[in-house]
Motif scaffolding. Structure first.
Motif, mmCIF file in Angstrom:
data_model
loop_
_atom_site.group_PDB
_atom_site.id
_atom_site.type_symbol
_atom_site.label_atom_id
_atom_site.label_comp_id
_atom_site.label_asym_id
_atom_site.label_seq_id
_atom_site.Cartn_x
_atom_site.Cartn_y
_atom_site.Cartn_z
ATOM 1 N N LEU A 110 0.849 -1.189 0.000
ATOM 2 C CA LEU A 110 0.000 0.000 0.000
ATOM 3 C C LEU A 110 0.889 1.245 0.000
ATOM 4 C CD1 LEU A 110 -2.680 -1.049 2.664
ATOM 5 C CD2 LEU A 110 -2.919 -1.081 0.172
ATOM 6 N N PHE A 111 0.633 2.167 -0.935
ATOM 7 C CA PHE A 111 1.516 3.323 -1.109
ATOM 8 C C PHE A 111 0.775 4.648 -0.993
ATOM 9 C CE2 PHE A 111 3.778 0.302 -4.200
ATOM 10 C CZ PHE A 111 4.611 -0.179 -3.199
ATOM 11 N N THR A 112 1.533 5.697 -0.707
ATOM 12 C CA THR A 112 1.085 7.079 -0.858
ATOM 13 C C THR A 112 2.072 7.772 -1.796
ATOM 14 O OG1 THR A 112 2.394 7.945 0.988
ATOM 15 C CG2 THR A 112 0.182 7.102 1.499
ATOM 16 N N ASP A 145 -5.530 4.341 0.855
ATOM 17 C CA ASP A 145 -6.629 5.306 0.922
ATOM 18 C C ASP A 145 -7.042 5.647 2.347
ATOM 19 O OD1 ASP A 145 -7.017 5.593 -1.893
ATOM 20 O OD2 ASP A 145 -7.984 3.639 -1.916
ATOM 21 N N SER A 146 -6.783 4.764 3.292
ATOM 22 C CA SER A 146 -7.239 4.993 4.663
ATOM 23 C C SER A 146 -6.428 6.056 5.392
ATOM 24 C CB SER A 146 -7.189 3.677 5.464
ATOM 25 O OG SER A 146 -8.103 2.764 4.928
ATOM 26 N N VAL A 147 -5.219 6.350 4.877
ATOM 27 C CA VAL A 147 -4.382 7.367 5.536
ATOM 28 C C VAL A 147 -4.035 8.515 4.604
ATOM 29 C CG1 VAL A 147 -3.396 5.643 7.070
ATOM 30 C CG2 VAL A 147 -2.190 6.210 4.968
ATOM 31 N N GLU A 151 -2.401 16.106 0.403
ATOM 32 C CA GLU A 151 -0.975 16.403 0.274
ATOM 33 C C GLU A 151 -0.174 15.168 -0.149
ATOM 34 O OE1 GLU A 151 2.749 18.157 2.969
ATOM 35 O OE2 GLU A 151 0.732 17.973 3.828
ATOM 36 N N PHE A 152 -0.608 13.991 0.301
ATOM 37 C CA PHE A 152 0.136 12.763 0.030
ATOM 38 C C PHE A 152 -0.617 11.815 -0.894
ATOM 39 C CE2 PHE A 152 1.461 14.003 4.418
ATOM 40 C CZ PHE A 152 2.757 14.386 4.079
#
Length: 266
Positions: A110-112, A145-147, A151-152
Motif C-alpha cells: 500500500l503506497f502514498t 486510501d485509509s491514511v 498532500e500525500f
C-alpha cells in the motif's frame, strides 16, 4: 488480428496490470469475484510463459460496500477512509483465494505519493517488488486510501500503476477499464466514435479526442489514463488500455484477437 498489441504482450517479460473499480464491481457495486478468479487463471498462464506480473488493484471501497452495505451512502471522508480500511482486507482475501486456486502466492503493498518521492522509500519499494516477482509471488498494489490526504494522495490508480511500472522497470503497463480503449469521443454516448488502436504522439491525440469525466465507481477517467501513458512512454514502457470485462481479455490481447489502444514507447 492486432499484431502490434499481440507483439507488445508477448515480448514483455515484466508486466504491470492495473484493474479499475469498474472492472472489479458488478452493476450493484459488489465484488466481481468471477472476474477475479478468471483473471488469476489468465495470470497463471502468463507466469507459466516466464512472465512476471505485478497487479495494481482498485476496489477497496467497492469491497467495503460489499461488506457493510449500510455505509454505502455515507460521504464523510472519515467514513470513506474507514470503508477502505475494511474493504482492503476483503479485497486481499478475495485476491488471495483467486490466486491460491492457481497455486500462486500474493503480497500486499500500500503506497502514498510520498513513498515515490522519498529516495529511500522508493528504493525499498523497488527492491521489494524485485524480490517478490523473482520468487514467483504476485504483488498486489493499491493506494493507502485509509491514511492518504490531499498532500500525500496520488489520487488514482492509473498514475499509481505508471509510477510502479517506472520504478520496477516494467516492459509493459496494461490498464483495464470498462471501455475497449481510447475513442475519438465517448462511445457510450456517441455511436460514431472511433477506436484509436495505436498512439505514437500523445500531444496530437489530445487535440483529436473529446475527454469526458469519470463515472460513479472510478476515481480516474480517460485523462488519468493519458497521464499514465505520458509517464511510462517517456521511460520506454508502452502502455495498453483495454476492456477488462471482456472474457479472457489477457489471453486475447496476447493472441491479438482483443481490441485496445496501444501507446507506443518513445
Amino acid at each position: 488480428m492486432n499484431q502490434e498489441i499481440s507483439n507488445a504482450v508477448k515480448s514483455a517479460r515484466k508486466i504491470v496490470i492495473k484493474i479499475g473499480s469498474n472492472t472489479l464491481a458488478k452493476a450493484d457495486g459488489t465484488q466481481n469475484t468471477e472476474f477475479m478468479s478468471s483473471f488469476a487463471s489468465q495470470c497463471k498462464k502468463l507466469v507459466d510463459m516466464g512472465k512476471q506480473i505485478v497487479v495494481v488493484s482498485s476496489g477497496a471501497q467497492v469491497s467495503g460496500v460489499s461488506t457493510l452495505k449500510e455505509w454505502s451512502r455515507k460521504k464523510d471522508v472519515h467514513f470513506r477512509q474507514a470503508l477502505c480500511a475494511i474493504g482492503q482486507v476483503e479485497l486481499m482475501a478475495q485476491w488471495r483465494k483467486a490466486f491460491a486456486e492457481q497455486g500462486l502466492h500474493i503480497g500486499q503493498l500500500l503506497f502514498t505519493k510520498d513513498d515515490f518521492e522519498n529516495e529511500h522509500r522508493s528504493l525499498n519499494i523497488r527492491n521489494t517488488l524485485f524480490t517478490l516477482a523473482d520468487e514467483g509471488v504476485i504483488p498486489i498494489i493499491n493506494e493507502n486510501d485509509s491514511v492518504s490526504i490531499d498532500e500525500f494522495q496520488i489520487g488514482d490508480n492509473d498514475n499509481l500503476s505508471a509510477l510502479t511500472s517506472i520504478l520496477w522497470s516494467a516492459d509493459l503497463l496494461i490498464l483495464f477499464s470498462d471501455i475497449d480503449g481510447i475513442y475519438t469521443d465517448n462511445p457510450k454516448t456517441n455511436k460514431e466514435a472511433v477506436l484509436i488502436e495505436s498512439v505514437k504522439n500523445i500531444e496530437d491525440l489530445r487535440k483529436s479526442i473529446t475527454i469526458g469525466s469519470t463515472n460513479s465507481f472510478g476515481t480516474g477517467g480517460i485523462e488519468t489514463k493519458i497521464q499514465a501513458a505520458e509517464k511510462t512512454t517517456v521511460y520506454g514502457i508502452p502502455m495498453l488500455l483495454a476492456n477488462g470485462s471482456k472474457e479472457n481479455i489477457l489471453e486475447n490481447l496476447a493472441n491479438g484477437s482483443a481490441k485496445g489502444t496501444l501507446f507506443l514507447a518513445k
